[in-house]
Design a protein around this motif. Structure first.
Motif, PDB file in Angstrom:
ATOM      1  N   VAL A 267       0.758  -1.099  -0.008  1.00 55.28           N
ATOM      2  CA  VAL A 267      -0.136  -0.146  -0.035  1.00 55.28           C
ATOM      3  C   VAL A 267       0.878   1.143   0.035  1.00 55.28           C
ATOM      4  O   VAL A 267       0.637   2.209  -0.666  1.00 55.28           O
ATOM      5  CB  VAL A 267      -0.975  -0.130   1.206  1.00 55.28           C
ATOM      6  CG1 VAL A 267      -1.698   1.421   1.372  1.00 55.28           C
ATOM      7  CG2 VAL A 267      -1.937  -1.060   1.331  1.00 55.28           C
ATOM      8  N   LEU A 268       1.831   1.224   0.820  1.00 58.51           N
ATOM      9  CA  LEU A 268       2.721   2.489   0.841  1.00 58.51           C
ATOM     10  C   LEU A 268       3.777   2.555  -0.536  1.00 58.51           C
ATOM     11  O   LEU A 268       3.816   3.635  -0.912  1.00 58.51           O
ATOM     12  CB  LEU A 268       3.797   2.508   2.295  1.00 58.51           C
ATOM     13  CG  LEU A 268       2.906   2.481   3.573  1.00 58.51           C
ATOM     14  CD1 LEU A 268       3.940   2.156   4.669  1.00 58.51           C
ATOM     15  CD2 LEU A 268       2.194   3.766   3.732  1.00 58.51           C
ATOM     16  N   SER A 269       4.074   1.512  -0.973  1.00 57.21           N
ATOM     17  CA  SER A 269       4.748   1.731  -2.388  1.00 57.21           C
ATOM     18  C   SER A 269       4.032   2.238  -3.272  1.00 57.21           C
ATOM     19  O   SER A 269       4.148   3.021  -4.106  1.00 57.21           O
ATOM     20  CB  SER A 269       5.178   0.216  -2.638  1.00 57.21           C
ATOM     21  OG  SER A 269       6.275  -0.367  -1.756  1.00 57.21           O
ATOM     22  N   GLU A 270       2.670   1.763  -3.297  1.00 56.86           N
ATOM     23  CA  GLU A 270       1.638   2.383  -4.414  1.00 56.86           C
ATOM     24  C   GLU A 270       1.566   3.937  -4.006  1.00 56.86           C
ATOM     25  O   GLU A 270       1.557   4.653  -5.040  1.00 56.86           O
ATOM     26  CB  GLU A 270       0.328   1.547  -4.144  1.00 56.86           C
ATOM     27  CG  GLU A 270       0.492   0.263  -4.871  1.00 56.86           C
ATOM     28  CD  GLU A 270      -0.858  -0.497  -4.720  1.00 56.86           C
ATOM     29  OE1 GLU A 270      -1.708  -0.017  -4.221  1.00 56.86           O
ATOM     30  OE2 GLU A 270      -0.913  -1.595  -5.074  1.00 56.86           O
ATOM     31  N   ARG A 271       1.548   4.295  -2.779  1.00 57.11           N
ATOM     32  CA  ARG A 271       1.278   5.661  -2.593  1.00 57.11           C
ATOM     33  C   ARG A 271       2.362   6.406  -2.912  1.00 57.11           C
ATOM     34  O   ARG A 271       2.434   7.628  -3.323  1.00 57.11           O
ATOM     35  CB  ARG A 271       0.943   5.745  -1.110  1.00 57.11           C
ATOM     36  CG  ARG A 271       0.778   7.243  -0.514  1.00 57.11           C
ATOM     37  CD  ARG A 271       0.321   7.302   1.058  1.00 57.11           C
ATOM     38  NE  ARG A 271      -0.811   6.651   1.292  1.00 57.11           N
ATOM     39  CZ  ARG A 271      -1.348   6.341   2.587  1.00 57.11           C
ATOM     40  NH1 ARG A 271      -0.548   6.735   3.582  1.00 57.11           N
ATOM     41  NH2 ARG A 271      -2.263   5.673   2.883  1.00 57.11           N
ATOM     42  N   VAL A 272       3.531   5.955  -2.485  1.00 59.54           N
ATOM     43  CA  VAL A 272       4.722   6.676  -3.136  1.00 59.54           C
ATOM     44  C   VAL A 272       4.803   6.821  -4.641  1.00 59.54           C
ATOM     45  O   VAL A 272       5.160   7.989  -5.170  1.00 59.54           O
ATOM     46  CB  VAL A 272       5.964   5.774  -2.545  1.00 59.54           C
ATOM     47  CG1 VAL A 272       7.355   6.488  -3.302  1.00 59.54           C
ATOM     48  CG2 VAL A 272       6.201   5.934  -0.896  1.00 59.54           C
ATOM     49  N   ALA A 273       4.506   5.805  -5.312  1.00 58.67           N
ATOM     50  CA  ALA A 273       4.516   5.815  -6.908  1.00 58.67           C
ATOM     51  C   ALA A 273       3.459   6.867  -7.193  1.00 58.67           C
ATOM     52  O   ALA A 273       3.962   7.749  -8.329  1.00 58.67           O
ATOM     53  CB  ALA A 273       4.181   4.545  -7.370  1.00 58.67           C
ATOM     54  N   ARG A 274       2.368   7.307  -6.708  1.00 66.19           N
ATOM     55  CA  ARG A 274       1.449   7.917  -7.018  1.00 66.19           C
ATOM     56  C   ARG A 274       1.826   9.406  -6.667  1.00 66.19           C
ATOM     57  O   ARG A 274       1.747  10.416  -7.657  1.00 66.19           O
ATOM     58  CB  ARG A 274       0.037   7.719  -6.262  1.00 66.19           C
ATOM     59  CG  ARG A 274      -0.871   6.818  -7.020  1.00 66.19           C
ATOM     60  CD  ARG A 274      -2.361   6.797  -6.476  1.00 66.19           C
ATOM     61  NE  ARG A 274      -2.347   6.644  -5.124  1.00 66.19           N
ATOM     62  CZ  ARG A 274      -2.274   5.662  -4.300  1.00 66.19           C
ATOM     63  NH1 ARG A 274      -2.414   4.291  -4.439  1.00 66.19           N
ATOM     64  NH2 ARG A 274      -2.405   6.067  -2.738  1.00 66.19           N
ATOM     65  N   GLN A 275       2.705   9.700  -5.436  1.00 69.59           N
ATOM     66  CA  GLN A 275       3.043  10.923  -5.266  1.00 69.59           C
ATOM     67  C   GLN A 275       4.369  11.474  -6.109  1.00 69.59           C
ATOM     68  O   GLN A 275       4.326  12.443  -6.526  1.00 69.59           O
ATOM     69  CB  GLN A 275       3.727  10.874  -3.600  1.00 69.59           C
ATOM     70  CG  GLN A 275       2.331  10.676  -2.789  1.00 69.59           C
ATOM     71  CD  GLN A 275       1.377  11.910  -2.863  1.00 69.59           C
ATOM     72  OE1 GLN A 275       1.969  13.041  -3.216  1.00 69.59           O
ATOM     73  NE2 GLN A 275       0.302  11.826  -2.545  1.00 69.59           N
ATOM     74  N   GLU A 276       5.103  10.134  -6.425  1.00 73.81           N
ATOM     75  CA  GLU A 276       6.278  10.642  -7.336  1.00 73.81           C
ATOM     76  C   GLU A 276       5.734  11.235  -8.883  1.00 73.81           C
ATOM     77  O   GLU A 276       6.277  11.927  -9.287  1.00 73.81           O
ATOM     78  CB  GLU A 276       7.233   9.356  -7.582  1.00 73.81           C
ATOM     79  CG  GLU A 276       8.101   9.139  -6.271  1.00 73.81           C
ATOM     80  CD  GLU A 276       8.965   7.998  -6.324  1.00 73.81           C
ATOM     81  OE1 GLU A 276       8.665   6.872  -7.105  1.00 73.81           O
ATOM     82  OE2 GLU A 276       9.822   7.770  -5.542  1.00 73.81           O
ATOM     83  N   GLU A 277       4.698  10.415  -9.347  1.00 74.86           N
ATOM     84  CA  GLU A 277       4.180  10.708 -10.493  1.00 74.86           C
ATOM     85  C   GLU A 277       3.293  12.185 -10.415  1.00 74.86           C
ATOM     86  O   GLU A 277       3.623  12.842 -11.300  1.00 74.86           O
ATOM     87  CB  GLU A 277       2.848   9.801 -10.692  1.00 74.86           C
ATOM     88  CG  GLU A 277       2.309   9.812 -12.087  1.00 74.86           C
ATOM     89  CD  GLU A 277       1.259   8.764 -12.450  1.00 74.86           C
ATOM     90  OE1 GLU A 277      -0.041   9.235 -12.691  1.00 74.86           O
ATOM     91  OE2 GLU A 277       1.627   7.412 -12.208  1.00 74.86           O
ATOM     92  N   ARG A 278       2.599  12.579  -9.350  1.00 75.60           N
ATOM     93  CA  ARG A 278       2.129  13.962  -9.158  1.00 75.60           C
ATOM     94  C   ARG A 278       3.156  14.992  -9.103  1.00 75.60           C
ATOM     95  O   ARG A 278       3.131  15.942  -9.735  1.00 75.60           O
ATOM     96  CB  ARG A 278       1.324  13.632  -7.912  1.00 75.60           C
ATOM     97  CG  ARG A 278       0.630  14.950  -7.733  1.00 75.60           C
ATOM     98  CD  ARG A 278      -0.359  15.435  -8.539  1.00 75.60           C
ATOM     99  NE  ARG A 278      -1.319  16.778  -8.294  1.00 75.60           N
ATOM    100  CZ  ARG A 278      -1.422  17.703  -8.948  1.00 75.60           C
ATOM    101  NH1 ARG A 278      -1.278  17.386 -10.425  1.00 75.60           N
ATOM    102  NH2 ARG A 278      -1.980  18.908  -8.585  1.00 75.60           N
TER     103      ARG A 278
END
Length: 69
Positions: A30-41
């Motif tokens: 879950v945290l890895s997915e959140r980090v990936a979304r934040q990096e994309e944003r």
């Protein structure tokens, strides 16, 4: 987690250890997915900040504050 906590979990047996590992794995996913979304944003926002009337077809009135005149 402190070492004492890890040892206490270990002492409770295999089933408890497996359950804790599975829970931790889910949290990591879950945290890895959140980090990936934040990096994309962040990348998207950086592209927007770099865009100006000089580097795109937008009018000068749409330049971000502090853009060179």
């Amino acid at each position: 987690m402190e070492r004492a906590e890890a040892e206490a979990i270990y002492e409770q047996g295999r089933d408890v250890v497996v359950a804790v590992l599975l829970r931790m794995d889910e949290q990591i996913r879950v945290l890895s997915e959140r980090v990936a979304r934040q990096e994309e944003r962040n990348a998207e926002l950086e592209r927007e900040v770099k865009r100006s009337s000089r580097s795109s077809s937008q009018p000068p009135s749409q330049d971000p504050p502090g853009a060179p005149k």
